[in-house]
Design a protein around this motif. Structure first.
Motif, PDB file in Angstrom:
ATOM      1  N   ALA A 273     -12.995   3.494   7.166  1.00 18.19           N
ATOM      2  CA  ALA A 273     -11.853   3.631   8.030  1.00 18.19           C
ATOM      3  C   ALA A 273     -10.732   2.468   7.717  1.00 18.19           C
ATOM      4  N   LEU A 274     -10.853   1.340   7.473  1.00 19.90           N
ATOM      5  CA  LEU A 274     -10.124   0.341   7.347  1.00 19.90           C
ATOM      6  C   LEU A 274      -9.316   0.761   5.688  1.00 19.90           C
ATOM      7  N   GLU A 275     -10.209   1.150   4.645  1.00 21.62           N
ATOM      8  CA  GLU A 275      -9.784   1.410   3.388  1.00 21.62           C
ATOM      9  C   GLU A 275      -8.960   2.825   3.637  1.00 21.62           C
ATOM     10  N   GLN A 276      -9.065   3.870   4.335  1.00 21.84           N
ATOM     11  CA  GLN A 276      -8.125   4.799   4.507  1.00 21.84           C
ATOM     12  C   GLN A 276      -6.814   4.626   5.228  1.00 21.84           C
ATOM     13  N   ASP A 277      -6.957   3.539   6.231  1.00 19.40           N
ATOM     14  CA  ASP A 277      -5.900   3.120   6.873  1.00 19.40           C
ATOM     15  C   ASP A 277      -4.814   2.494   5.944  1.00 19.40           C
ATOM     16  N   PHE A 278      -5.428   1.496   4.918  1.00 19.42           N
ATOM     17  CA  PHE A 278      -4.811   0.975   3.774  1.00 19.42           C
ATOM     18  C   PHE A 278      -4.078   1.891   2.806  1.00 19.42           C
ATOM     19  N   ARG A 279      -4.860   2.805   2.439  1.00 21.80           N
ATOM     20  CA  ARG A 279      -4.335   4.004   1.542  1.00 21.80           C
ATOM     21  C   ARG A 279      -3.258   4.723   2.110  1.00 21.80           C
ATOM     22  N   ALA A 280      -3.458   5.198   3.290  1.00 15.88           N
ATOM     23  CA  ALA A 280      -2.700   6.261   4.007  1.00 15.88           C
ATOM     24  C   ALA A 280      -1.351   5.285   4.300  1.00 15.88           C
ATOM     25  N   THR A 281      -1.161   4.308   4.672  1.00 19.47           N
ATOM     26  CA  THR A 281      -0.076   3.401   5.056  1.00 19.47           C
ATOM     27  C   THR A 281       0.722   3.305   3.793  1.00 19.47           C
ATOM     28  N   THR A 282      -0.004   3.019   2.736  1.00 22.55           N
ATOM     29  CA  THR A 282       0.573   2.513   1.109  1.00 22.55           C
ATOM     30  C   THR A 282       1.376   3.941   0.987  1.00 22.55           C
ATOM     31  N   ASP A 328      -0.414  -3.198  12.273  1.00 20.20           N
ATOM     32  CA  ASP A 328      -1.721  -2.932  13.000  1.00 20.20           C
ATOM     33  C   ASP A 328      -2.622  -3.214  11.940  1.00 20.20           C
ATOM     34  N   LEU A 329      -2.382  -2.742  10.761  1.00 17.96           N
ATOM     35  CA  LEU A 329      -3.238  -2.880   9.461  1.00 17.96           C
ATOM     36  C   LEU A 329      -3.757  -4.424   9.134  1.00 17.96           C
ATOM     37  N   GLN A 330      -2.444  -5.279   9.331  1.00 21.25           N
ATOM     38  CA  GLN A 330      -2.636  -6.456   8.888  1.00 21.25           C
ATOM     39  C   GLN A 330      -3.712  -7.240   9.854  1.00 21.25           C
ATOM     40  N   GLN A 331      -3.489  -6.920  11.161  1.00 21.56           N
ATOM     41  CA  GLN A 331      -4.677  -7.260  12.124  1.00 21.56           C
ATOM     42  C   GLN A 331      -6.009  -6.864  11.999  1.00 21.56           C
ATOM     43  N   ARG A 332      -5.950  -5.763  11.370  1.00 24.26           N
ATOM     44  CA  ARG A 332      -7.371  -5.209  11.331  1.00 24.26           C
ATOM     45  C   ARG A 332      -8.038  -6.071   9.837  1.00 24.26           C
ATOM     46  N   LEU A 333      -7.264  -6.228   8.809  1.00 27.18           N
ATOM     47  CA  LEU A 333      -7.798  -7.122   7.830  1.00 27.18           C
ATOM     48  C   LEU A 333      -7.941  -8.694   8.107  1.00 27.18           C
ATOM     49  N   SER A 339      -8.262 -12.090   4.337  1.00 24.17           N
ATOM     50  CA  SER A 339      -6.744 -12.830   4.818  1.00 24.17           C
ATOM     51  C   SER A 339      -5.950 -12.768   3.673  1.00 24.17           C
ATOM     52  N   ARG A 340      -6.422 -12.408   2.249  1.00 25.12           N
ATOM     53  CA  ARG A 340      -5.374 -12.563   1.196  1.00 25.12           C
ATOM     54  C   ARG A 340      -4.691 -11.050   1.140  1.00 25.12           C
ATOM     55  N   ALA A 341      -5.475 -10.129   1.701  1.00 26.79           N
ATOM     56  CA  ALA A 341      -4.982  -8.707   1.578  1.00 26.79           C
ATOM     57  C   ALA A 341      -4.075  -8.478   3.099  1.00 26.79           C
ATOM     58  N   ALA A 342      -4.400  -9.307   4.057  1.00 22.89           N
ATOM     59  CA  ALA A 342      -3.357  -9.258   5.150  1.00 22.89           C
ATOM     60  C   ALA A 342      -2.227  -9.835   4.705  1.00 22.89           C
ATOM     61  N   GLU A 343      -2.339 -11.035   3.930  1.00 25.72           N
ATOM     62  CA  GLU A 343      -0.956 -11.677   3.526  1.00 25.72           C
ATOM     63  C   GLU A 343      -0.108 -10.760   2.771  1.00 25.72           C
ATOM     64  N   GLY A 344      -0.849 -10.028   1.814  1.00 26.62           N
ATOM     65  CA  GLY A 344      -0.080  -8.951   1.207  1.00 26.62           C
ATOM     66  C   GLY A 344       0.885  -8.071   2.068  1.00 26.62           C
ATOM     67  N   GLN A 398      -6.104  -5.986  -4.912  1.00 28.41           N
ATOM     68  CA  GLN A 398      -6.834  -7.183  -4.786  1.00 28.41           C
ATOM     69  C   GLN A 398      -7.914  -7.246  -3.760  1.00 28.41           C
ATOM     70  N   MET A 399      -7.846  -6.408  -2.657  1.00 29.24           N
ATOM     71  CA  MET A 399      -9.134  -6.378  -1.744  1.00 29.24           C
ATOM     72  C   MET A 399     -10.121  -5.744  -2.468  1.00 29.24           C
ATOM     73  N   ALA A 400     -10.023  -4.599  -3.236  1.00 30.35           N
ATOM     74  CA  ALA A 400     -11.095  -3.902  -4.061  1.00 30.35           C
ATOM     75  C   ALA A 400     -11.675  -4.763  -4.987  1.00 30.35           C
ATOM     76  N   GLN A 401     -11.122  -5.787  -5.438  1.00 31.23           N
ATOM     77  CA  GLN A 401     -11.545  -6.582  -6.582  1.00 31.23           C
ATOM     78  C   GLN A 401     -12.394  -7.643  -6.014  1.00 31.23           C
TER      79      GLN A 401
END
Length: 451
Positions: A273-282, A328-333, A339-344, A398-401
């Motif tokens: 669910a988090l990954e789909q949120d990330f992709r959708a927001t992007t 919202d995505l940043q908080q979930r991350l 943390s690094r993905a949240a900073e991005g 970065q998160m995927a790696q």
């Protein structure tokens, strides 16, 4: 015309149709009319394709609505209808209702997938709690049954214990209900996969994720748990209470493993669910950047300034909503320890915030008739939003790696643990040679504990 309903157009943008027409006077001509409505609500000129019928009273036609060269963008829709002209002197015209073909939007489907994954995760959490409760209750019930059996033997009592049998049957039914719930979740994943196929979506990452989650649900109950359920059912059918209680105790042990698998699946679905949120927001950031760029070009061309001002206001509202989704995505991350993905994402949000402010300034300038200045401001907003989308992409990669590296590290730790265990087992076998009986007993106990 068929399909005769509003639907999502195929990914190849070629929609086959079926048209039927009839008239007592005969038909003179049949036409298919289609036009594009942009994501801004603009209705473009209609395009018609048709043919003369020559007086036939009934025809069936199968035209292909080819939209590949229409330059469609996400958010655009196609509206179409059919009309027939009869062969009477007055050339009467009959028109069908208007139907809509909608461009499939990747972000929209990803949001649906995100919601579905979150729903499954919530239900898995409830199932895990129920599995733990049942495992504990069944262990207690099996122990009580064993103690009760000894008391009955000492008292010389005989006969069936109806209440005990019903308790065993209830324990079996509760586990069967949980197994059925897992099957229901798997069916929902299959339905989602069919939805993607019907919508013409070919997102390989989403399809792979759904297939993996389906497989996990498929393996959820496990053969051992199913065997214990079958054994318990058989023992109840044969009214063999000793065997039934033994099967219940064994089923309780399997239920603990079932709970562990549920918790593992819960983590996987939450991650999905988090990954789909990330992709959708992007994707939403990318689409908004494209729309802003198209609007900036129209503003600089001084085309319909009043309409462009309204459109710019709408895009500014969308940008504001996108900022909130990024937050919202940043908080979930952060909650997931990314943390690094949240900073991005935070950096991308700052870009999006600047773009939103520029959109508002462009809208104000367009309302005042300063279309050239508004166009320049909109171009800057589009550039900022494009940069925000790039930063989102980089954070996602970065998160995927990091996840891949974490999985590799876990595999290496597992291999190291297995190697260390094998070495210790070998050392114990060597030490056992020539050892006393007391030493052998101690070593065997150590060997068993190390397994």
């Amino acid at each position: 015309p068929e399909p005769g309903r509003d639907t999502v157009m195929p990914l190849n943008l070629r929609q086959p149709l079926l048209m039927e027409a009839s008239d007592d006077y005969g038909l003179r001509r049949v036409e298919l009319v289609a036009f594009r409505v942009t994501s801004f609500g603009e209705r473009m000129d209609p395009v018609s394709q048709g043919f003369n019928v020559g007086g036939q009273r009934a025809i069936i036609a199968r035209p292909l609505l080819d939209l590949t060269r229409w330059g469609l963008l996400p958010g655009d829709t196609i509206r179409y209808f059919a009309r027939a002209i009869d062969n009477s002197p007055g050339a009467q015209v009959s028109v069908t209702p208007e139907y809509v073909l909608r461009m499939p939007e990747a972000a929209e489907l990803r949001r649906e997938a995100e919601a579905a994954f979150e729903d499954v995760a919530d239900r898995l959490e409830e199932l895990a709690a129920e599995a733990e409760r049942q495992a504990e209750a069944n262990r207690d019930q099996a122990m009580e049954a064993q103690a009760g059996g000894l008391d009955q033997e000492q008292a010389g009592e005989a006969g069936e214990d109806f209440e005990e049998r019903e308790d065993l049957r209830q324990a079996l039914e509760e586990q069967q209900q949980m197994t059925a719930e897992v099957d229901s979740l798997r069916a929902e994943m299959e339905a989602m996969e069919r939805l993607l196929e019907e919508a013409g979506q070919a997102d390989p990452e989403l399809r792979r994720q759904i297939e993996e989650l389906q497989q996990m649900l498929q393996e959820m109950t496990g053969d051992e748990l199913q065997q214990r359920m079958d054994d318990l059912q058989q023992a109840l059918d044969q009214e063999n209470m000793d065997a039934a209680n033994q099967s219940l105790e064994e089923m309780a042990a399997q239920q603990e493993e079932f709970r562990d698998r549920l918790e593992e699946a819960l983590e996987r679905f939450e991650r999905a669910a988090l990954e789909q949120d990330f992709r959708a927001t992007t994707t939403e950031a990318e689409e908004l950047a494209r729309q802003e760029k198209a609007l900036a070009d129209a503003l600089e061309a001084e085309d319909q300034p009043e309409l462009r001002a309204e459109q710019q206001e709408e895009l500014a509202r969308q940008a504001e909503a996108l900022e909130q989704r990024m937050e919202d995505l940043q908080q979930r991350l952060d909650e997931q320890g990314e943390s690094r993905a949240a900073e991005g994402v935070r950096e991308a949000q700052e870009r999006a915030s600047e773009a939103q402010a520029q959109m508002e300034r462009a809208a104000s300038q367009a309302e005042q008739g300063e279309t050239q200045q508004a166009g320049e401001q909109a171009q800057e907003a589009a550039s900022e939003m494009e940069q925000a989308a790039r930063e989102m992409q980089e954070a996602m990669q970065q998160m995927a790696q990091e996840q891949m590296q974490a999985q590799q590290d876990a595999l290496m730790r597992t291999a190291d643990d297995a190697l260390s265990l094998a070495r210790r087992q070998s050392e114990l076998r060597e030490e056992m040679r020539g050892a006393s009986q007391e030493q052998l007993a101690r070593m065997r106990a150590e060997q068993a504990l190390s397994l």
